[in-house]
Write a protein that holds these residues in place. Structure first.
Motif, PDB file in Angstrom:
ATOM      1  N   ASN A 441      34.778  35.911  20.284  1.00  0.00           N
ATOM      2  CA  ASN A 441      34.585  35.605  21.706  1.00  0.00           C
ATOM      3  C   ASN A 441      35.469  34.458  22.168  1.00  0.00           C
ATOM      4  N   GLU A 442      35.773  33.546  21.271  1.00  0.00           N
ATOM      5  CA  GLU A 442      36.679  32.451  21.625  1.00  0.00           C
ATOM      6  C   GLU A 442      38.050  32.989  21.983  1.00  0.00           C
ATOM      7  N   ARG A 443      38.486  34.006  21.258  1.00  0.00           N
ATOM      8  CA  ARG A 443      39.771  34.625  21.560  1.00  0.00           C
ATOM      9  C   ARG A 443      39.692  35.487  22.818  1.00  0.00           C
ATOM     10  N   LEU A 444      38.625  36.244  22.936  1.00  0.00           N
ATOM     11  CA  LEU A 444      38.484  37.131  24.101  1.00  0.00           C
ATOM     12  C   LEU A 444      38.315  36.353  25.397  1.00  0.00           C
ATOM     13  N   GLU A 445      37.808  35.143  25.298  1.00  0.00           N
ATOM     14  CA  GLU A 445      37.609  34.318  26.486  1.00  0.00           C
ATOM     15  C   GLU A 445      38.936  34.000  27.170  1.00  0.00           C
ATOM     16  N   LYS A 446      40.034  33.999  26.407  1.00  0.00           N
ATOM     17  CA  LYS A 446      41.350  33.762  27.013  1.00  0.00           C
ATOM     18  C   LYS A 446      41.758  34.912  27.910  1.00  0.00           C
ATOM     19  N   GLY A 447      41.309  36.099  27.571  1.00  0.00           N
ATOM     20  CA  GLY A 447      41.532  37.259  28.423  1.00  0.00           C
ATOM     21  C   GLY A 447      42.983  37.693  28.531  1.00  0.00           C
ATOM     22  N   PHE A 448      43.230  38.515  29.545  1.00  0.00           N
ATOM     23  CA  PHE A 448      44.591  38.987  29.806  1.00  0.00           C
ATOM     24  C   PHE A 448      44.877  38.862  31.293  1.00  0.00           C
ATOM     25  N   PRO A 449      46.123  38.596  31.658  1.00  0.00           N
ATOM     26  CA  PRO A 449      46.460  38.383  33.068  1.00  0.00           C
ATOM     27  C   PRO A 449      46.551  39.695  33.832  1.00  0.00           C
ATOM     28  N   LEU A 450      46.121  39.679  35.083  1.00  0.00           N
ATOM     29  CA  LEU A 450      46.271  40.828  35.962  1.00  0.00           C
ATOM     30  C   LEU A 450      47.688  40.839  36.543  1.00  0.00           C
ATOM     31  N   PRO A 451      48.221  42.004  36.866  1.00  0.00           N
ATOM     32  CA  PRO A 451      49.576  42.076  37.430  1.00  0.00           C
ATOM     33  C   PRO A 451      49.580  41.653  38.892  1.00  0.00           C
ATOM     34  N   LEU A 452      50.025  40.432  39.143  1.00  0.00           N
ATOM     35  CA  LEU A 452      50.026  39.887  40.501  1.00  0.00           C
ATOM     36  C   LEU A 452      51.362  39.204  40.773  1.00  0.00           C
ATOM     37  N   PRO A 453      51.874  39.312  41.995  1.00  0.00           N
ATOM     38  CA  PRO A 453      53.084  38.570  42.344  1.00  0.00           C
ATOM     39  C   PRO A 453      52.793  37.078  42.462  1.00  0.00           C
ATOM     40  N   ASP A 454      53.824  36.293  42.638  1.00  0.00           N
ATOM     41  CA  ASP A 454      53.686  34.835  42.681  1.00  0.00           C
ATOM     42  C   ASP A 454      52.762  34.369  43.804  1.00  0.00           C
ATOM     43  N   ARG A 455      52.096  33.240  43.539  1.00  0.00           N
ATOM     44  CA  ARG A 455      51.332  32.483  44.533  1.00  0.00           C
ATOM     45  C   ARG A 455      50.161  33.277  45.107  1.00  0.00           C
ATOM     46  N   ILE A 456      49.595  34.151  44.298  1.00  0.00           N
ATOM     47  CA  ILE A 456      48.416  34.921  44.701  1.00  0.00           C
ATOM     48  C   ILE A 456      47.221  34.451  43.890  1.00  0.00           C
ATOM     49  N   GLN A 457      46.126  34.192  44.585  1.00  0.00           N
ATOM     50  CA  GLN A 457      44.875  33.844  43.933  1.00  0.00           C
ATOM     51  C   GLN A 457      43.798  34.832  44.374  1.00  0.00           C
ATOM     52  N   LEU A 458      42.960  35.230  43.429  1.00  0.00           N
ATOM     53  CA  LEU A 458      41.878  36.162  43.713  1.00  0.00           C
ATOM     54  C   LEU A 458      40.560  35.410  43.867  1.00  0.00           C
ATOM     55  N   TYR A 459      39.719  35.916  44.753  1.00  0.00           N
ATOM     56  CA  TYR A 459      38.384  35.356  44.923  1.00  0.00           C
ATOM     57  C   TYR A 459      37.446  36.470  45.386  1.00  0.00           C
ATOM     58  N   ASN A 460      36.141  36.150  45.452  1.00  0.00           N
ATOM     59  CA  ASN A 460      35.143  37.135  45.875  1.00  0.00           C
ATOM     60  C   ASN A 460      35.255  38.397  45.020  1.00  0.00           C
ATOM     61  N   THR A 461      35.236  38.193  43.713  1.00  0.00           N
ATOM     62  CA  THR A 461      35.498  39.282  42.777  1.00  0.00           C
ATOM     63  C   THR A 461      34.246  40.119  42.494  1.00  0.00           C
ATOM     64  N   LEU A 462      34.484  41.329  42.032  1.00  0.00           N
ATOM     65  CA  LEU A 462      33.394  42.203  41.591  1.00  0.00           C
ATOM     66  C   LEU A 462      33.860  43.007  40.391  1.00  0.00           C
ATOM     67  N   VAL A 463      32.891  43.455  39.589  1.00  0.00           N
ATOM     68  CA  VAL A 463      33.161  44.278  38.417  1.00  0.00           C
ATOM     69  C   VAL A 463      32.224  45.475  38.458  1.00  0.00           C
ATOM     70  N   GLN A 464      32.781  46.677  38.347  1.00  0.00           N
ATOM     71  CA  GLN A 464      31.989  47.903  38.318  1.00  0.00           C
ATOM     72  C   GLN A 464      32.427  48.749  37.130  1.00  0.00           C
ATOM     73  N   PHE A 465      31.467  49.512  36.600  1.00  0.00           N
ATOM     74  CA  PHE A 465      31.764  50.394  35.475  1.00  0.00           C
ATOM     75  C   PHE A 465      31.644  51.846  35.916  1.00  0.00           C
ATOM     76  N   HIS A 466      32.636  52.624  35.552  1.00  0.00           N
ATOM     77  CA  HIS A 466      32.648  54.052  35.853  1.00  0.00           C
ATOM     78  C   HIS A 466      33.004  54.807  34.581  1.00  0.00           C
ATOM     79  N   GLN A 467      32.911  56.113  34.649  1.00  0.00           N
ATOM     80  CA  GLN A 467      33.208  56.903  33.467  1.00  0.00           C
ATOM     81  C   GLN A 467      34.678  56.780  33.087  1.00  0.00           C
ATOM     82  N   ASN A 468      34.921  56.195  31.936  1.00  0.00           N
ATOM     83  CA  ASN A 468      36.260  56.031  31.342  1.00  0.00           C
ATOM     84  C   ASN A 468      37.126  54.967  32.013  1.00  0.00           C
ATOM     85  N   PHE A 469      36.598  54.216  32.957  1.00  0.00           N
ATOM     86  CA  PHE A 469      37.408  53.128  33.502  1.00  0.00           C
ATOM     87  C   PHE A 469      36.545  52.024  34.090  1.00  0.00           C
ATOM     88  N   LEU A 470      37.166  50.862  34.158  1.00  0.00           N
ATOM     89  CA  LEU A 470      36.556  49.661  34.719  1.00  0.00           C
ATOM     90  C   LEU A 470      37.209  49.392  36.067  1.00  0.00           C
TER      91      LEU A 470
END
Length: 484
Positions: A441-470
């Protein structure tokens, strides 16, 4: 008949090849109308500043006034004081791209004039107001050979309905008689210059900005072993509801890239439109990570006595384990032990409406550490279990956290004779849950970056689960460069 059969066979072969080459994305970025509207606001603000800096050429010509004669005029030092774009909208044009419509724009211009009528020469200044400017811009989306997105202006049209010029000076009223000639020429010049500036802005501002979207991302979850391929698998797809960007979405080895032995599934995102942007992450995306890490040999963990958390009343030595495997005390008395955990096959993750889960298979090889520091094999256990994952988004990254359910152990091989594995169940549960899992979990906590152009910040996030994809959703905040 033979020729027809040959043609049919060739046609079937071509179809098969086309189907074989068709690649489903492992990762999809969806920009909704709300996201486009936000991007449009940022773009219009930049365009407004660009247009306000237009350099307009001098104007000169001749005009004949009744009862006065021929008038020679020169308009120079044109200064565009302001250019306002108060009303505009961006529209999705299915199968074509985007269209930006600007209406009721207006501008103000100052300048100097010089006039010659027969032997009379005069000069002064003037004010010019341009109203009801309409601009229509069509944008074509695509991708370049490197898999980066491209954008260009496929069409631009500017129409100006109203131009009013007012001359000041001693004979200002006289010169206002030929304002129509000035207004007509100025209208044509400004219409041309606006579109030229729009095309230049798209190529010099917007296109380079889109090129900041990373097509590869290096990650250090497992000691810098892998990267992510975020290259586009084709041009963006435009529908009446959204703009979809299909990405390869595949982990790859930084040392040696090899073909993934399983194909990506079809990824159909639900019609969600509450957020500005959505990221569809298929199970293929995550499972390529398992494939790469397993092939690189990094899914190996060694546990020694020094890793046992304080407070646990046991040590990783033969004295402790002899209570469960009596022959250890006789064969390897009072020696420290080491456990080596490895995955015989790549872990396979499943995604469903209930969440993320996997059933890992782990080999646990136990060793005794001899006085000369060499290792003596003791026994090999097989571990199977149910593991669930919790996903969250933070700082433009996707991070995970594993929870272990019921675990089952089996004896695969013993170098110290037979023994009952079930007697080891409790102590091995402690090892897996309190030592192995926190390190994962210590390693997984670092995660992976999302593909975003420069100077973009995300907020008001949500996570949903569907068949075969997140499905990940978020709103977007753009931080302009200082001075812009």
């Amino acid at each position: 008949m033979r020729a027809h059969g040959l043609v049919a066979a060739c046609g079937a072969l071509a179809l098969c090849l086309a189907l074989t080459e068709a690649t489903n994305p492992g990762f999809v970025v969806r920009i909704t109308q709300a996201g486009l509207d936000y991007a449009h606001q940022q773009g219009i603000a930049v365009l407004e500043k660009e247009l306000a800096q237009l350099k307009l050429p001098d104007i000169s010509g001749d005009f004949r006034i009744r009862h006065v004669g021929n008038v020679r005029y020169e308009i120079s030092r044109l200064d565009l004081r302001s250019f306002h774009l108060p009303y505009s909208r961006i529209t999705l044009v299915p199968s074509l791209g985007l269209q930006v419509a600007i209406s009721n724009a207006f501008a103000e211009v100052d300048g100097n004039w010089r006039v010659k009528i027969h032997f009379i020469r005069d000069h002064g200044s003037f004010d010019l107001k341009v109203e009801n400017i309409y601009i229509k811009i069509s944008l074509k989306l695509g991708s370049d050979p490197s898999g980066k997105p491209t954008i260009d202006t496929s069409d631009c049209n500017t129409r100006i309905s109203n131009v009013r010029v007012h001359f000041s000076g001693k004979f200002g009223r006289l010169y206002n008689l030929f304002h129509s000639a000035i207004e007509s020429r100025f209208r044509k010049i400004l219409e041309s210059e606006v579109c030229r500036n729009v095309i230049n802005s798209v190529r010099s501002e917007l296109q380079p900005y889109l090129q900041t979207l990373p097509v590869t991302a290096r990650i250090d979850v497992m000691a810098g072993t892998a990267g992510i391929d975020y290259s586009l698998v084709g041009p963006p797809t435009v529908t009446s509801q959204s703009l979809d960007v299909d990405l390869k979405g595949e982990f790859f080895s930084l040392a040696h890239r090899s073909t993934v032995p399983f194909p990506p599934l079809v990824l159909n995102l639900p019609p969600e439109h509450d957020r500005m942007v959505y990221f569809g992450t298929s199970s293929y995306f995550f499972n390529t990570a398992g494939f790469v890490y397993h092939a690189a040999g990094v899914l190996v963990f060694e546990i020694t006595d020094s890793m046992i958390p304080k407070g646990f009343d046991f040590h990783l030595n033969t004295s402790t384990f002899s209570a469960f495997v009596p022959q250890l005390e006789m064969m390897y008395p009072n020696m420290m032990m080491k456990l080596r955990l490895s995955a015989p096959s790549a872990p396979f993750l499943n995604i469903g409406p209930g969440g993320l889960s996997l059933k890992p298979v782990v080999d646990i090889q136990a060793y005794a550490i001899l006085p000369n520091s060499s290792l003596a094999p003791l026994f090999l256990l097989g571990l199977t279990g149910n593991v669930s994952a919790v996903i969250n988004m933070k700082s433009n990254h996707v991070a995970g956290n594993l929870n272990v359910g019921r675990m089952k152990f089996s004896l695969k091989h013993s170098d110290v004779g037979p023994f009952q594995v079930r007697t080891l169940q409790s102590i091995m549960n402690i090892v897996a849950s309190n030592i192995l899992l926190p390190r994962l979990n210590e390693r997984l906590e670092k995660g992976f970056p999302l593909p975003l152009p420069d100077r973009i910040q995300l907020y008001n996030t949500l996570v949903q689960f569907h068949q075969n994809f997140l499905l990940l959703g978020a709103d977007v905040h753009y931080q302009p460069r200082e001075g812009r």
